[in-house]
Design an enzyme around this catalytic site. Structure first.
Site, PDB file in Angstrom:
ATOM      1  N   GLU A   1     -10.561  22.912 139.953  1.00  0.00           N
ATOM      2  CA  GLU A   1      -9.537  23.647 140.679  1.00  0.00           C
ATOM      3  C   GLU A   1     -10.024  24.230 142.004  1.00  0.00           C
ATOM      4  OE1 GLU A   1      -6.850  24.964 136.818  1.00  0.00           O
ATOM      5  OE2 GLU A   1      -8.424  26.317 137.540  1.00  0.00           O
TER       6      GLU A   1
ATOM      7  N   ASP B   1       0.627  18.707 132.780  1.00  0.00           N
ATOM      8  CA  ASP B   1       1.244  18.260 131.536  1.00  0.00           C
ATOM      9  C   ASP B   1       2.558  18.996 131.358  1.00  0.00           C
ATOM     10  OD1 ASP B   1       0.704  20.749 129.621  1.00  0.00           O
ATOM     11  OD2 ASP B   1      -1.119  20.405 130.790  1.00  0.00           O
TER      12      ASP B   1
END
Length: 266
Positions: free
Chosen positions: A35, A234
């Site tokens: 990230e 997701d």
């Protein structure tokens, strides 16, 4: 002479806010290596500063002074990292970047969620009626009453504006959508359609993650402007773990690209 004095006064008046803007330091935080990887790669002359088991990286990105760090996963790690950050660095704003499970019925991996509010979906009470999310006051009779913690509206606007200038990775065969709304935080990786539906249906949450509300609480308490930006890896369903492993990298890139665009237009 009066004209020269007036000109000098106007020049100083004009320069002061510019100087203050340039002196701002913006904290960029993610929970995972993926990230913050792109952000570190964009940093000019990074200086590594280890404090309290956390590696902080000071430098400039797109001409802006920043400090980048990996918070670790979960609310405790996020709270600790934020506390160490604000105790050791003079920051003027904080942007949390990373991935999350998308909860909107139309969201797909790669879509973006800009959090205008955050809340802890696992903070509450469990009684004969089951579990319910509550405020601190409802739980203990104390004085803290916020359930939904609002992000800084200016940073939300900056994020929305910057999102129009970003070429995001397409992970689902279409151009990624950008949502703005509530983000749900809890110390659990949500991979249950029932839980996902509860978070969206009961609260209107657009994404589920594990750090944002903890960071938001500290920033809100200390008066530090913040915003949480998430890219969906997701849909928080039965396939969440598989999709997360597949998309965590490219989804992280999407979130980082939005952060870079915010800095570019700061």
């Amino acid at each position: 002479m009066k004209k020269l004095w007036a000109f000098s006064f106007l020049l100083v008046f004009w320069l002061v806010p510019v100087s203050e803007t340039l002196s701002q330091r913006i904290a960029l935080m993610g929970a995972l290596d993926q990230e913050i990887e792109l952000l570190l790669g964009e940093m000019k002359r990074p200086k590594k500063v280890p404090i309290g088991g956390i590696d902080f990286y000071k430098g400039k990105i797109r001409g802006k002074k920043v400090v980048v760090l990996k918070a670790g996963v979960g609310k405790i790690n996020a709270s600790y990292s934020t506390a160490v950050l604000v105790q050791n660095f003079d920051i003027d704003a904080l942007i949390f970047t990373g991935v999350a499970g998308g909860l909107h019925p139309e969201s797909l991996p790669g879509d973006m969620v800009i959090g205008d509010r955050l809340f802890q979906h696992d903070f509450g009470k469990y009684d004969g009626n089951g579990f319910s999310v509550t405020t601190y006051r409802e739980l203990t009779g104390g004085h803290q009453t916020e359930l939904f913690i609002p992000s800084d509206p200016i940073l939300v606007f900056k994020s929305q504006t910057a999102s129009n200038q970003v070429e995001f990775n397409s992970l689902s065969g279409r151009k990624p959508s950008v949502f703005t709304g509530l983000i749900a935080t809890g110390d659990m990786f949500v991979s249950s359609p029932d839980k996902a539906q509860w978070l969206y249906g009961e609260y209107g949450a657009l994404a589920a993650e594990m750090e944002g509300a903890a960071v938001a609480h500290i920033c809100r308490t200390l008066g530090i402007p913040f915003v949480v930006i998430r890219s969906c890896s997701d849909n928080a369903n039965h396939d969440a773990r598989t999709n997360f492993e597949q998309f965590v990298g490219p989804a992280s890139v999407n979130s980082s690209r939005l952060v870079l665009s915010i800095l570019e237009n700061w």
